[in-house]
Design an enzyme around this catalytic site. Structure first.
Site, PDB file in Angstrom:
ATOM      1  N   LYS A  46      -0.156  -1.468  -0.963  1.00 21.09           N
ATOM      2  CA  LYS A  46      -0.694  -2.165   0.218  1.00 21.09           C
ATOM      3  C   LYS A  46      -0.500  -3.669  -0.002  1.00 21.09           C
ATOM      4  CE  LYS A  46      -4.436   1.139   1.193  1.00 21.09           C
ATOM      5  NZ  LYS A  46      -5.893   1.345   1.082  1.00 21.09           N
ATOM      6  N   PHE A  76      -7.198   3.086   4.914  1.00 21.77           N
ATOM      7  CA  PHE A  76      -7.596   4.081   3.920  1.00 21.77           C
ATOM      8  C   PHE A  76      -6.866   5.404   4.154  1.00 21.77           C
ATOM      9  CE2 PHE A  76     -10.395   7.342   2.126  1.00 21.77           C
ATOM     10  CZ  PHE A  76     -10.464   6.864   0.825  1.00 21.77           C
ATOM     11  N   ASP A  91      -3.587  -1.171  -4.479  1.00 16.64           N
ATOM     12  CA  ASP A  91      -4.294  -1.719  -3.316  1.00 16.64           C
ATOM     13  C   ASP A  91      -4.617  -3.192  -3.606  1.00 16.64           C
ATOM     14  OD1 ASP A  91      -6.044  -2.158  -1.200  1.00 16.64           O
ATOM     15  OD2 ASP A  91      -7.546  -0.734  -1.857  1.00 16.64           O
ATOM     16  N   GLY A 142      -6.020   9.895  -9.104  1.00 16.57           N
ATOM     17  CA  GLY A 142      -5.176   9.950  -7.898  1.00 16.57           C
ATOM     18  C   GLY A 142      -3.704  10.233  -8.147  1.00 16.57           C
ATOM     19  N   ASP A 202      -8.149  10.885  -2.744  1.00 19.58           N
ATOM     20  CA  ASP A 202      -9.348  11.556  -2.238  1.00 19.58           C
ATOM     21  C   ASP A 202     -10.217  10.664  -1.356  1.00 19.58           C
ATOM     22  OD1 ASP A 202     -10.237   9.851  -4.439  1.00 19.58           O
ATOM     23  OD2 ASP A 202     -12.157  10.872  -4.209  1.00 19.58           O
TER      24      ASP A 202
HETATM   25  P1  5GP Z   1      -6.818  -1.207  -6.666  1.00 21.67           P
HETATM   26  O1  5GP Z   1      -7.537  -1.443  -7.966  1.00 21.67           O
HETATM   27  O2  5GP Z   1      -5.363  -1.637  -6.694  1.00 21.67           O
HETATM   28  O3  5GP Z   1      -7.559  -1.824  -5.511  1.00 21.67           O
HETATM   29  O4  5GP Z   1      -6.836   0.329  -6.339  1.00 21.67           O
HETATM   30  C1  5GP Z   1      -6.811   1.217  -7.366  1.00 21.67           C
HETATM   31  C2  5GP Z   1      -7.070   2.654  -7.014  1.00 21.67           C
HETATM   32  O5  5GP Z   1      -7.941   2.809  -5.901  1.00 21.67           O
HETATM   33  C3  5GP Z   1      -5.817   3.373  -6.634  1.00 21.67           C
HETATM   34  O6  5GP Z   1      -5.067   3.743  -7.744  1.00 21.67           O
HETATM   35  C4  5GP Z   1      -6.397   4.568  -5.903  1.00 21.67           C
HETATM   36  O7  5GP Z   1      -6.764   5.561  -6.815  1.00 21.67           O
HETATM   37  C5  5GP Z   1      -7.597   3.968  -5.195  1.00 21.67           C
HETATM   38  N1  5GP Z   1      -7.197   3.629  -3.805  1.00 21.67           N
HETATM   39  C6  5GP Z   1      -6.674   2.478  -3.334  1.00 21.67           C
HETATM   40  N2  5GP Z   1      -6.409   2.545  -2.006  1.00 21.67           N
HETATM   41  C7  5GP Z   1      -6.766   3.810  -1.641  1.00 21.67           C
HETATM   42  C8  5GP Z   1      -6.716   4.523  -0.392  1.00 21.67           C
HETATM   43  O8  5GP Z   1      -6.283   4.049   0.678  1.00 21.67           O
HETATM   44  N3  5GP Z   1      -7.162   5.816  -0.432  1.00 21.67           N
HETATM   45  C9  5GP Z   1      -7.645   6.407  -1.554  1.00 21.67           C
HETATM   46  N4  5GP Z   1      -8.065   7.664  -1.444  1.00 21.67           N
HETATM   47  N5  5GP Z   1      -7.705   5.775  -2.744  1.00 21.67           N
HETATM   48  C10 5GP Z   1      -7.252   4.488  -2.779  1.00 21.67           C
HETATM   49 MG    MG Z   2      -5.080   5.520  -8.736  1.00 23.99          MG
END
Ligand code: 5GP
Ligand code: MG
Length: 180
Positions: free
Chosen positions: A136, A157, A108, A50, A164
């Site tokens: 977030k 989201f 996130d 991402g 993506d």
């Molecule tokens: P975490 O481990 O902090 O929950 O999220 C890690 C990864 O999940 C982020 O780096 C991202 O690649 C993906 N991610 C988190 N939130 C979103 C979102 O709202 N949309 C998308 N497309 N990917 C997300």
């Molecule tokens: Mg990421």
């Protein structure tokens, strides 16, 4: 920015942050990082997939010597964080005694960084900071410290600018949010 909604597979998304606003924010973050690191030859550690677009724009605005390296983590399936973090490609460069800045697209739940940061620290960098275009806070609940943040957003989201939905939407210049 296009004012029309877009469809990726079965989901519809509406415009959220336009390219100009994103670029302005990227420049602001780069200015802070320039102040803190211009003479430190930092290593930007880009977390794929991402973050590729954000990292690319950010480093174009960095004014000193720097290195860029990549790791690949995966946690998302569809529109949900699985909590099951997989390292698809780990750290290959030697980051011992280096000033490292982790580059994330979005933090996130913080699960990815909670797993990754100890791995990076075990390689004994001189310093380690985290930079994320988006955070977030509601999902993160202070689990991880993000040192440089572009936008704090609600727990919805989003896609575009590297992010993506089922592999689609990474190429979009703007960021879109899922239609509720
Ligand atoms: P975490 O481990 O902090 O929950 O999220 C890690 C990864 O999940 C982020 O780096 C991202 O690649 C993906 N991610 C988190 N939130 C979103 C979102 O709202 N949309 C998308 N497309 N990917 C997300
Ligand atoms: Mg990421």
């Amino acid at each position: 920015m296009s004012s029309i909604q877009i469809k990726l597979n079965d989901k519809t998304f509406v415009p959220y942050l336009d390219a100009q606003k994103i670029q302005e924010e990227v420049k602001k973050i780069a200015t802070q990082i320039n102040t803190d690191y211009h003479d430190k030859n930092p290593v930007f550690l880009c977390i794929l997939s991402g973050s590729f677009m954000f990292c690319s724009d950010l480093v174009k605005n960095f004014c000193g010597d720097c290195e860029i390296t990549f790791v690949r983590m995966s946690s998302y399936e569809g529109t949900q964080s699985t909590g099951n973090i997989t390292t698809l490609m780990g750290i290959v460069e030697d980051i011992k005694d280096r000033h490292v800045i982790i580059i994330e697209d979005i933090v996130d739940t913080g699960n990815t960084l909670s797993k990754f940061i100890p791995e990076a620290l075990s390689l004994k960098p001189a310093s380690l900071k985290v930079c994320s275009l988006l955070v977030k806070p509601e999902a993160l609940q202070d689990k991880v410290k993000v040192d440089y943040v572009g936008f704090s957003i609600p727990n919805d989201f989003i896609v575009g600018y590297g992010l993506d939905y089922d592999g689609l939407g990474r190429n979009l210049q703007d960021i879109y949010v899922i239609k509720g």
